[in-house]
Enzyme design. Sequence first.
Site, PDB file in Angstrom:
ATOM      1  N   GLY A 102       0.811  -1.216   0.000  1.00  0.00           N
ATOM      2  CA  GLY A 102       0.000   0.000   0.000  1.00  0.00           C
ATOM      3  C   GLY A 102       0.839   1.258   0.000  1.00  0.00           C
ATOM      4  O   GLY A 102       0.327   2.356  -0.259  1.00  0.00           O
ATOM      5  N   GLY A 112     -14.360  12.882 -33.565  1.00  0.00           N
ATOM      6  CA  GLY A 112     -14.339  13.077 -32.121  1.00  0.00           C
ATOM      7  C   GLY A 112     -12.983  13.537 -31.626  1.00  0.00           C
ATOM      8  O   GLY A 112     -12.889  14.300 -30.655  1.00  0.00           O
ATOM      9  N   ALA A 113     -11.938  13.083 -32.319  1.00  0.00           N
ATOM     10  CA  ALA A 113     -10.599  13.465 -31.858  1.00  0.00           C
ATOM     11  C   ALA A 113     -10.334  14.950 -32.132  1.00  0.00           C
ATOM     12  O   ALA A 113      -9.627  15.608 -31.378  1.00  0.00           O
ATOM     13  CB  ALA A 113      -9.542  12.598 -32.528  1.00  0.00           C
TER      14      ALA A 113
HETATM   15  C1  HXC Z   1       9.987  -3.554   9.572  1.00  0.00           C
HETATM   16  C2  HXC Z   1      11.554  -3.736   7.920  1.00  0.00           C
HETATM   17  C3  HXC Z   1      10.545  -3.668   6.929  1.00  0.00           C
HETATM   18  C4  HXC Z   1       9.206  -3.527   7.369  1.00  0.00           C
HETATM   19  C5  HXC Z   1      12.432  -3.873   5.961  1.00  0.00           C
HETATM   20  N1  HXC Z   1      12.693  -3.867   7.272  1.00  0.00           N
HETATM   21  N2  HXC Z   1      11.120  -3.766   5.723  1.00  0.00           N
HETATM   22  N3  HXC Z   1      11.273  -3.676   9.231  1.00  0.00           N
HETATM   23  N4  HXC Z   1       8.973  -3.457   8.700  1.00  0.00           N
HETATM   24  N5  HXC Z   1       8.193  -3.425   6.507  1.00  0.00           N
HETATM   25  C6  HXC Z   1      13.990  -3.984   7.902  1.00  0.00           C
HETATM   26  C7  HXC Z   1      14.590  -5.362   7.767  1.00  0.00           C
HETATM   27  O1  HXC Z   1      14.127  -6.192   8.799  1.00  0.00           O
HETATM   28  C8  HXC Z   1      16.069  -5.072   7.898  1.00  0.00           C
HETATM   29  O2  HXC Z   1      16.385  -4.892   9.258  1.00  0.00           O
HETATM   30  C9  HXC Z   1      16.204  -3.715   7.266  1.00  0.00           C
HETATM   31  O3  HXC Z   1      14.909  -3.138   7.238  1.00  0.00           O
HETATM   32  C10 HXC Z   1      16.691  -3.795   5.847  1.00  0.00           C
HETATM   33  O4  HXC Z   1      15.893  -4.728   5.143  1.00  0.00           O
HETATM   34  P1  HXC Z   1      16.490  -5.886   4.229  1.00  0.00           P
HETATM   35  O5  HXC Z   1      15.433  -6.875   4.026  1.00  0.00           O
HETATM   36  O6  HXC Z   1      17.788  -6.366   4.830  1.00  0.00           O
HETATM   37  O7  HXC Z   1      16.820  -5.093   2.908  1.00  0.00           O
HETATM   38  P2  HXC Z   1      16.755  -5.608   1.420  1.00  0.00           P
HETATM   39  O8  HXC Z   1      17.402  -6.950   1.317  1.00  0.00           O
HETATM   40  O9  HXC Z   1      17.336  -4.513   0.602  1.00  0.00           O
HETATM   41  O10 HXC Z   1      15.212  -5.793   1.082  1.00  0.00           O
HETATM   42  C11 HXC Z   1      14.362  -4.688   1.023  1.00  0.00           C
HETATM   43  C12 HXC Z   1      12.869  -5.139   0.964  1.00  0.00           C
HETATM   44  C13 HXC Z   1      12.594  -6.145   2.083  1.00  0.00           C
HETATM   45  C14 HXC Z   1      12.625  -5.769  -0.419  1.00  0.00           C
HETATM   46  C15 HXC Z   1      12.022  -3.883   1.064  1.00  0.00           C
HETATM   47  O11 HXC Z   1      13.080  -5.601   3.323  1.00  0.00           O
HETATM   48  C16 HXC Z   1      11.145  -6.450   2.231  1.00  0.00           C
HETATM   49  O12 HXC Z   1      10.603  -7.231   1.488  1.00  0.00           O
HETATM   50  N6  HXC Z   1      10.520  -5.826   3.239  1.00  0.00           N
HETATM   51  C17 HXC Z   1       9.110  -6.038   3.479  1.00  0.00           C
HETATM   52  C18 HXC Z   1       8.276  -5.388   2.413  1.00  0.00           C
HETATM   53  C19 HXC Z   1       6.829  -5.462   2.757  1.00  0.00           C
HETATM   54  O13 HXC Z   1       6.193  -6.487   2.485  1.00  0.00           O
HETATM   55  N7  HXC Z   1       6.318  -4.423   3.442  1.00  0.00           N
HETATM   56  C20 HXC Z   1       4.993  -4.365   3.903  1.00  0.00           C
HETATM   57  C21 HXC Z   1       4.144  -3.993   2.698  1.00  0.00           C
HETATM   58  S1  HXC Z   1       2.470  -3.880   3.120  1.00  0.00           S
HETATM   59  P3  HXC Z   1      17.816  -5.396   9.874  1.00  0.00           P
HETATM   60  O14 HXC Z   1      17.732  -5.008  11.302  1.00  0.00           O
HETATM   61  O15 HXC Z   1      17.881  -6.830   9.629  1.00  0.00           O
HETATM   62  O16 HXC Z   1      18.830  -4.625   9.100  1.00  0.00           O
HETATM   63  C22 HXC Z   1       2.298  -2.280   3.369  1.00  0.00           C
HETATM   64  C23 HXC Z   1       0.928  -1.959   3.757  1.00  0.00           C
HETATM   65  C24 HXC Z   1       0.661  -0.507   3.611  1.00  0.00           C
HETATM   66  O17 HXC Z   1       3.157  -1.494   3.246  1.00  0.00           O
HETATM   67  C25 HXC Z   1      -0.812  -0.367   3.606  1.00  0.00           C
HETATM   68  C26 HXC Z   1      -1.225   0.970   3.167  1.00  0.00           C
HETATM   69  C27 HXC Z   1      -2.578   0.892   2.514  1.00  0.00           C
END
Ligand code: HXC
Length: 536
Positions: free
Chosen positions: A192, A426-427
Amino acid sequence: MPKAARQTSSEPSERVHEGEEEQDPRLRELSRRVHRIEAMGGADRIERQHRLGKLTARERLGVLLDPGTFEEIGAHVEHRASDLGMDQVEAPADGVVTGMGRIDGRVVYVFAQDFTVLGGSLGEMHAAKIQRVQDLALKSGAPIIGLNDSGGARIQEGVDALNGYGEIFKRNTWSSGVIPQITVIMGPSAGGAVYSPALTDLIVMVRGTGQMFITGPEVIKSVTGEVVTQETLGGADAQIRRSGVAHLACGSDVEALSAVRKLLSYLPANNVEEPPVLLTDDPVDRPHPELRHLVPAQSSKPYEVKTVIAAMVDRGSFFELQEGYADNLVIGLARMGGRPVGVVANQPKVLAGTLDIDASDKLARFVRFCDAFNLPLVTLVDTPGYLPGTQQEYGGIIRHGAKVLYAYAEAVVPKVTVILRKAYGGAYLAMCSRSVGADWVFAWPSAEIAVMGPEGAANIIFRQAIRSAPDPDEMRQTKTEEYRQKFAHPYVAARHGQVDAVIDPSATRYHVVRALMALYNKRDERPPRRHGNIPL
Ligand code: HXC
């Protein structure tokens, strides 16, 4: 660290001068805290960020803003979460640097997510900091720029993180059409989290590092079986060329931030301000004789419409948006006589300049953007019509095409149209004809304005004569030519007042700038209403 990066050269009031630090324990404590905050996620994570070719949030703000103008807000804000081990987690600035600064001397509000702190993830207080600058930007009528680099909703903070997003979306919506909102995608933007960017006016993406998607590769694989990388799924090329979600792709953080500075040079700070005027030494009456021979005599032959745009606008001022998406239509910002304008043009080189679903969406949104921010519209027309086909009909070309009519008819900014060649059916109406609201309509002598092209028209209205002729092909050619002589030129429309003047192509700039200057004080009102109901 990439060469062009520099630290924010701000002098926060909190920053402590060295002599005082020695003397006063309270100042020493402040200094310690500021150093801790500025270290953000620590040397290792910053090193990793640099290795990926990315700057940190503070470095990015240093590139974006005029030197020494950044005033940070909420540097000491911390998360209040305690579940899932969060009570042990220190998150400087809660992973987002927020504040105010200047670009070319004009105030802007900014937030920059820092991936080095909890992956730039958005928790309750991180969101509150963004909301605070959104509120200030809206109240003070200044643009807001968001630099996104985040893992999305902070998983540990659950519903508070989601609530934070909701509050941001609401403010994006309330600010829409009041202040320019620009997003730069400089890292992941997943789930989101993509919707705040999508609610803003312009999205700039960094190639190779900026990625936007609702569901990531893993989820897609488990649900549909498709195998795709993050970059092919949501990288700059995907979101510009395929989806049309983003507006500009840049090669690096520094390039993207420079692009934002440039974009703002065309925009007012808010909807009640005029766009900034930039003095130009390009004469308003500069002729461009090369345009006299640009349009091929054979009306089915293509040519490059950007040649017309480049010749017509102030030298070098055209800044194309969404290049690579629906290239049968060109849109972009430019200046004419020093004043910013929005340019819309059919591109005869691609799909013969027809309007299809994607071009209609691209066009309508751009027109509404220009109208919201007092950018006059200059429309260059050369289109044989809406693109025919079942794919287009089933895809809703009626609904999408209607957006174009709606957007032009709704717009109150000055509207100048130049018909270069084909303007059929129309265009013709959709491309800002007199009847949907053009203030001035010019036509080149090569203009063809009619309900449809000569071949199609002759086949319908002379069907009987063609069928019954001894040589139907010869008769078809004769009748097509007859129709062409009668209608495929600008003089019927000019005689009926639908075209104000038929002009020499080499003087297009002169005529358009003069019309725009005359329209500078244009006032146009619509009946009061909550809002219209554009066919979405
Ligand atoms: C908490 C998070 C996080 C998250 C990353 N981190 N995403 N912590 N919440 N959503 C943290 C990791 O634990 C890690 O901590 C550090 O950030 C770096 O992340 P990495 O995974 O090591 O980095 P990378 O390999 O570059 O991968 C990046 C990434 C991946 C692809 C973004 O982190 C990921 O898939 N994150 C989750 C994405 C996700 O699904 N988010 C929620 C989406 S739903 P440490 O301490 O180990 O360094 C959403 C809902 C919103 O957003 C709704 C609104 C309508």
